[in-house]
Design an enzyme around this catalytic site. Structure first.
Site, PDB file in Angstrom:
ATOM      1  CG  ASP A 307      -2.018   0.992   1.156  1.00 39.06           C
ATOM      2  OD1 ASP A 307      -2.226   1.577   0.078  1.00 39.06           O
ATOM      3  OD2 ASP A 307      -2.693   1.199   2.185  1.00 39.06           O
ATOM      4  CE  LYS A 309      -3.515   4.920   1.100  1.00 35.73           C
ATOM      5  NZ  LYS A 309      -3.027   3.886   2.036  1.00 35.73           N
ATOM      6  CG  ASP A 312       6.493  12.958  -6.748  1.00 37.36           C
ATOM      7  OD1 ASP A 312       6.490  13.844  -7.641  1.00 37.36           O
ATOM      8  OD2 ASP A 312       7.076  13.076  -5.664  1.00 37.36           O
TER       9      ASP A 312
END
Length: 474
Positions: A307, A309, A312
């Site tokens: 996880d 996430k 960018d």
């Protein structure tokens, strides 16, 4: 209106007939069912005295129930004027829920001033299935607000009250439909045969309290979806789900390698995936963590779900995904990514991935006050559908992408708690699956920090699987 509670109700029932908010005859409802009784409280906006009487009766009910709350919120649209009348009379603040967020200005879906954690009392005119109240509750909870109670002017007594209470919402009716029928018959305002037909209709005709009734839509079986899956990671995951009869993913958020491996080994027989945050490990050494995680996943048939996430620009996430100390693309079957950077974040990850890798987009979060509004969810859905060669689904609290090709992972699942005091909000697995469209439920502390993790995983797995079988009609 003045007098005792029973006098107020009796007069309100007469007014409901007088202003034709109830009609008797033969009416084809939206569902196609023919009903001998029809309710339409919308007429109250044309009769100020009637609207005032309704508001006073609702106010009396909330006082009798000794309800404590910070805001009122009427379910759009009929309950809005009722809530407004109560707000102006009691000086209780009101929030207004829009059907859709504005496309300009503040783009709010909830109008009014509030703080995360504030408690809201929902006002509704009529309850049949309870789905309209649940829809409003979900919008309020997504904004970080708390809802435990709702007041309805008329409960049609066709299952909605129980359905709401199973989902943590206490329903307080001002009137029951049977009360209205009984009073009108006693006062000879309707014939006995009309009253009897209406009672029989209430007793025998029940609304559909299925996923479709609350906007989830048709559900396909995991077996069928496994056969038709286009992405190899989707196919692998759905085969594991179907083989093991589990749609549970356990989130193991710990700080040491020993804890991670011990918990993984305990929950492994009951999960289709294990979700990790390896950057939380204070003693991470690739050679001591990853080979053992991979061995467990192969032995027990579950996927590794990091996880991370990612959020960018494309080149940065490529380097983060394919390199660094974690080398995530080498071992994680699935990773999460935020949609905020746009499609470039997907392209960056793809450039460091193989066909054994896939990602899911975080379209909604389970934390109070999350900024994942409707426009963001639509953008995420578009990113999912246009990158099906790498994106296999969403992390979300609702069915953001309708196609069964994509998998919905729903976090914030716990059947004992409603929150953690730090913004996390919970629902039981049955609600996540039946009302919110989850395919796979993500459970963290409900398994890992509450009794024996293996036994807890087994219980969650059984409940989630039963809920999905019920949702698909198996």
């Amino acid at each position: 209106m003045a007098g005792s509670g029973s006098d107020l109700k009796a007069q309100l029932i007469r007014d409901i007939l007088k202003y034709e908010a109830v009609k008797f005859g033969s009416f084809t409802l939206k569902s196609g069912v023919v009903s001998p009784i029809y309710m339409d409280i919308r007429v109250c906006v044309s009769h100020p005295k009637f609207l005032t009487a309704i508001a006073e009766a609702v106010e009396q009910t909330l006082k009798a129930a000794n309800l404590r709350f910070d805001h009122l919120c009427g379910v759009p649209y009929t309950a809005l004027p009722i809530a407004t009348c109560i707000s102006t009379k009691t000086h209780q603040p009101m929030l207004m829920r829009r059907k859709e967020a504005k496309a300009y200005g503040t783009k709010q879906i909830i109008e009014g001033k509030y703080r995360a954690g504030d408690k809201v009392l929902v006002i509704e005119d009529i309850v049949t299935s309870g789905s309209s109240i649940l829809e409003t509750v979900k919008v309020l909870e997504n904004a970080g607000l708390t809802v435990t109670d709702a007041i309805v002017l008329i409960d049609r007594e066709q299952g909605g009250k129980g359905y709401l209470e199973e989902r943590g919402i206490n329903l307080h009716p001002v009137l029951k439909l049977s009360e209205i029928i009984d009073r009108l018959e006693v006062e000879n305002l309707i014939q006995a045969d009309v009253a009897q037909r209406s009672r029989e209709f209430i007793r025998t005709v029940k609304p559909s309290l299925t996923p479709a009734a609350v906007g989830v839509g048709e559900r396909a079986s995991f077996e069928g979806r496994a056969r038709s899956a286009k992405h190899p990671v989707s196919a692998k995951l759905l085969k594991f789900v179907n083989k093991k009869k589990t749609n549970l993913c356990v989130a193991i958020d710990v700080e040491t390698t020993a804890e991670l491996l011990e918990l993984t080994s305990k929950v492994a027989p009951y999960v289709c995936a294990v979700k990790t945050h390896v950057d939380q490990l204070s003693d991470f050494v690739y050679e001591k963590v990853i080979p053992e995680l991979k061995r467990l996943s192969e032995e027990h048939s579950f996927l590794l779900f990091e996880d991370r996430k990612f959020g960018d620009i494309g080149e940065t996430v490529r380097a983060q995904y394919g390199g660094g100390v974690f080398k995530i693309s080498e071992w994680a079957d699935i990773v999460t990514v935020h949609g905020v950077p746009g499609a470039g974040v997907i392209q960056g990850l793809k450039s460091a991935a193989s066909e054994k890798n896939a990602c899911i987009i975080v379209a909604e979060m389970s934390s109070a006050g999350a900024l994942t509004d409707d426009s963001y969810k639509k953008a995420c859905a578009s990113m999912v559908e246009s990158n099906a060669d790498f994106v296999i689904g969403t992390v979300s609290q609702s069915r953001v992408v309708k196609s069964p090709e994509f998998i919905q992972f729903t976090p914030g699942v716990n059947f004992e708690l409603s929150g953690d005091g730090k913004g996390q909000q919970y629902v039981p697995p049955e609600v996540a699956i039946s009302d919110r469209g989850a395919d796979i439920v993500i459970v963290g502390r409900g398994v890992t920090r509450n009794g024996d993790p293996g036994d807890r995983a087994r219980i969650y797995s059984e409940r989630a699987w039963e809920a999905y079988e019920k949702a698909t009609g198996n």
